[in-house]
Design a protein around this motif. Sequence first.
Motif, PDB file in Angstrom:
ATOM      1  N   PRO A   1      35.160  50.848  55.537  1.00  0.00           N
ATOM      2  CA  PRO A   1      34.313  52.025  55.298  1.00  0.00           C
ATOM      3  C   PRO A   1      32.905  51.599  54.929  1.00  0.00           C
ATOM      4  N   THR A   2      31.914  52.242  55.536  1.00  0.00           N
ATOM      5  CA  THR A   2      30.525  51.837  55.323  1.00  0.00           C
ATOM      6  C   THR A   2      29.980  52.274  53.969  1.00  0.00           C
ATOM      7  N   ARG A   3      30.680  53.193  53.289  1.00  0.00           N
ATOM      8  CA  ARG A   3      30.161  53.711  52.019  1.00  0.00           C
ATOM      9  C   ARG A   3      30.835  53.083  50.805  1.00  0.00           C
ATOM     10  N   THR A   4      31.739  52.153  51.016  1.00  0.00           N
ATOM     11  CA  THR A   4      32.379  51.459  49.908  1.00  0.00           C
ATOM     12  C   THR A   4      32.756  50.059  50.360  1.00  0.00           C
ATOM     13  N   SER A   5      32.741  49.118  49.436  1.00  0.00           N
ATOM     14  CA  SER A   5      33.050  47.739  49.804  1.00  0.00           C
ATOM     15  C   SER A   5      34.405  47.279  49.281  1.00  0.00           C
ATOM     16  N   ASN A   6      35.174  48.174  48.636  1.00  0.00           N
ATOM     17  CA  ASN A   6      36.435  47.725  48.044  1.00  0.00           C
ATOM     18  C   ASN A   6      37.664  48.203  48.796  1.00  0.00           C
ATOM     19  N   LEU A   7      37.479  48.755  50.008  1.00  0.00           N
ATOM     20  CA  LEU A   7      38.606  49.176  50.830  1.00  0.00           C
ATOM     21  C   LEU A   7      38.545  48.481  52.181  1.00  0.00           C
ATOM     22  N   CYS A   8      39.715  48.254  52.756  1.00  0.00           N
ATOM     23  CA  CYS A   8      39.790  47.604  54.060  1.00  0.00           C
ATOM     24  C   CYS A   8      41.062  48.094  54.748  1.00  0.00           C
ATOM     25  N   PHE A   9      40.929  48.725  55.910  1.00  0.00           N
ATOM     26  CA  PHE A   9      42.069  49.180  56.692  1.00  0.00           C
ATOM     27  C   PHE A   9      42.268  48.221  57.862  1.00  0.00           C
ATOM     28  N   VAL A  10      43.487  47.762  58.074  1.00  0.00           N
ATOM     29  CA  VAL A  10      43.746  46.817  59.155  1.00  0.00           C
ATOM     30  C   VAL A  10      44.844  47.371  60.061  1.00  0.00           C
TER      31      VAL A  10
ATOM     32  N   GLU B   1      36.867  37.843  72.256  1.00  0.00           N
ATOM     33  CA  GLU B   1      37.465  37.333  73.485  1.00  0.00           C
ATOM     34  C   GLU B   1      38.870  37.918  73.644  1.00  0.00           C
ATOM     35  N   GLY B   2      39.081  38.658  74.703  1.00  0.00           N
ATOM     36  CA  GLY B   2      40.400  39.231  74.951  1.00  0.00           C
ATOM     37  C   GLY B   2      40.574  40.665  74.520  1.00  0.00           C
ATOM     38  N   GLY B   3      39.534  41.287  73.932  1.00  0.00           N
ATOM     39  CA  GLY B   3      39.711  42.671  73.506  1.00  0.00           C
ATOM     40  C   GLY B   3      38.424  43.354  73.112  1.00  0.00           C
ATOM     41  N   VAL B   4      38.358  44.676  73.357  1.00  0.00           N
ATOM     42  CA  VAL B   4      37.226  45.518  72.994  1.00  0.00           C
ATOM     43  C   VAL B   4      37.781  46.803  72.390  1.00  0.00           C
ATOM     44  N   CYS B   5      37.132  47.305  71.337  1.00  0.00           N
ATOM     45  CA  CYS B   5      37.567  48.567  70.727  1.00  0.00           C
ATOM     46  C   CYS B   5      36.376  49.499  70.574  1.00  0.00           C
ATOM     47  N   LEU B   6      36.545  50.750  71.022  1.00  0.00           N
ATOM     48  CA  LEU B   6      35.563  51.809  70.808  1.00  0.00           C
ATOM     49  C   LEU B   6      36.133  52.754  69.761  1.00  0.00           C
ATOM     50  N   TYR B   7      35.324  53.128  68.780  1.00  0.00           N
ATOM     51  CA  TYR B   7      35.826  53.894  67.649  1.00  0.00           C
ATOM     52  C   TYR B   7      34.725  54.769  67.054  1.00  0.00           C
ATOM     53  N   LYS B   8      35.125  55.695  66.180  1.00  0.00           N
ATOM     54  CA  LYS B   8      34.172  56.543  65.459  1.00  0.00           C
ATOM     55  C   LYS B   8      34.451  56.517  63.962  1.00  0.00           C
ATOM     56  N   GLU B   9      35.530  57.216  63.548  1.00  0.00           N
ATOM     57  CA  GLU B   9      35.901  57.283  62.145  1.00  0.00           C
ATOM     58  C   GLU B   9      37.357  56.887  62.000  1.00  0.00           C
ATOM     59  N   ILE B  10      37.771  56.605  60.762  1.00  0.00           N
ATOM     60  CA  ILE B  10      39.083  56.034  60.532  1.00  0.00           C
ATOM     61  C   ILE B  10      40.225  56.934  61.009  1.00  0.00           C
ATOM     62  N   ALA B  11      40.070  58.245  60.901  1.00  0.00           N
ATOM     63  CA  ALA B  11      41.172  59.147  61.254  1.00  0.00           C
ATOM     64  C   ALA B  11      41.170  59.546  62.727  1.00  0.00           C
TER      65      ALA B  11
ATOM     66  N   ARG C   1      47.594  60.581  52.329  1.00  0.00           N
ATOM     67  CA  ARG C   1      46.560  60.952  53.292  1.00  0.00           C
ATOM     68  C   ARG C   1      45.290  60.143  53.058  1.00  0.00           C
ATOM     69  N   ILE C   2      44.661  59.702  54.152  1.00  0.00           N
ATOM     70  CA  ILE C   2      43.452  58.886  54.086  1.00  0.00           C
ATOM     71  C   ILE C   2      42.235  59.745  54.410  1.00  0.00           C
ATOM     72  N   GLU C   3      41.170  59.585  53.624  1.00  0.00           N
ATOM     73  CA  GLU C   3      39.927  60.285  53.930  1.00  0.00           C
ATOM     74  C   GLU C   3      39.365  59.793  55.261  1.00  0.00           C
ATOM     75  N   ASN C   4      38.556  60.647  55.900  1.00  0.00           N
ATOM     76  CA  ASN C   4      38.016  60.299  57.215  1.00  0.00           C
ATOM     77  C   ASN C   4      36.702  59.529  57.060  1.00  0.00           C
ATOM     78  N   TYR C   5      36.805  58.249  56.743  1.00  0.00           N
ATOM     79  CA  TYR C   5      35.635  57.413  56.470  1.00  0.00           C
ATOM     80  C   TYR C   5      34.867  57.052  57.743  1.00  0.00           C
ATOM     81  N   PRO C   6      33.520  57.016  57.670  1.00  0.00           N
ATOM     82  CA  PRO C   6      32.739  56.317  58.714  1.00  0.00           C
ATOM     83  C   PRO C   6      33.026  54.823  58.610  1.00  0.00           C
ATOM     84  N   LEU C   7      33.024  54.118  59.749  1.00  0.00           N
ATOM     85  CA  LEU C   7      33.538  52.756  59.782  1.00  0.00           C
ATOM     86  C   LEU C   7      32.538  51.710  60.252  1.00  0.00           C
TER      87      LEU C   7
END
Length: 356
Positions: free
Chosen positions: A53-62, A294-304, A335-341
Amino acid sequence: MWNNLPCDVLSNVFSYLPPHSLARAIATCHHWHDCGRFTTSRHQHPPWFVALPTRTSNLCFVHNPIETTWHLLYLEHVPSLTRPVSAIPGHGLILFKSTGSVPLQLSVCNPFIGQFRHLPQLWKPRTNPAVGVIEECPSRFKVYVAGGMSKAEKGGAASYEPTFEMFDSKSNNWTIIGSMPVEFAVRLTVWTPNESVYSRGVLYWMTSARTYSIMGFDMSSNNWKELSVPMGDTLEFAAMVPQDGKLAVIGGTHGGNVSVWELGEDDKWNVIERMPVELGKRIVGGNTKCVGIEGGVCLYKEIAKEMVVWRRDGNDKNKWKWYSIEGCNQISGKRIENYPLKGLFLHPNLASSSSF
């Protein structure tokens, strides 16, 4: 029998496991933990998508591409006034930078085992330079910074820093390696995101000043060059990605038309892929972002929200396919908030790194 196997044999067996299975294996008993905690996955497994999430540095979704599951990591060890820059994928590390008007401070973090440390201070204190990464081997990487704003002398105005320096993880030092035209320093400072691609001896960054363009530094000649981006004045989004050792650009326009161009030997762009329009219409628009490895590309917007991945087919390494991935709406029933990523790709590493 398994409990009595020598450590070197067990470590070799563990090296065939994907990261999530390795983590479970080394939690089995003390002997397996001792044999497996320095094991790295030498064999090819898909990279994991990391969403910060771009608005916090203490969370990481994998996102685990093998089990197609989302997991939440807490990064308590990462200072609050930092933001992710890019991944150092083969090392399983994330590169962070300090925010605000203070001189740039870079740090590296392994989100899976909780290691974090600051890199040494740069030779030239600066703010907001372009940052790039080159991985030379499993035990060594280099970080480059170009441009940025230099601190003003007393009574003077701040200026753009026309120098280029490099951090070597082997020597743990920064070195000034060259200079650049002030015009390039300005563009790298103001209009350049930090994603970089290294291809055929050239480190590239993309600028988004009115029309997309690409700036590259040739390591052998110490010269800078500029490339145009195909359809650079009409693309709604564009990003550089590595493609079999070559530089590629993925970009999309209104209406869901997404294409991938590859840079040829003569610095001319060739279309090598087009996204199915039905997927493009769902992903293009708003704040579409893209990250590649190498080997992959991802297009995304927000976490949810839905994500679209283009990667090698597991059964045919010469064939690529488009996939849709569900966004992360909940983890363990919460439930996870819809964070910008800020999205990154990396290969999880459960071994202690020499970078620390």
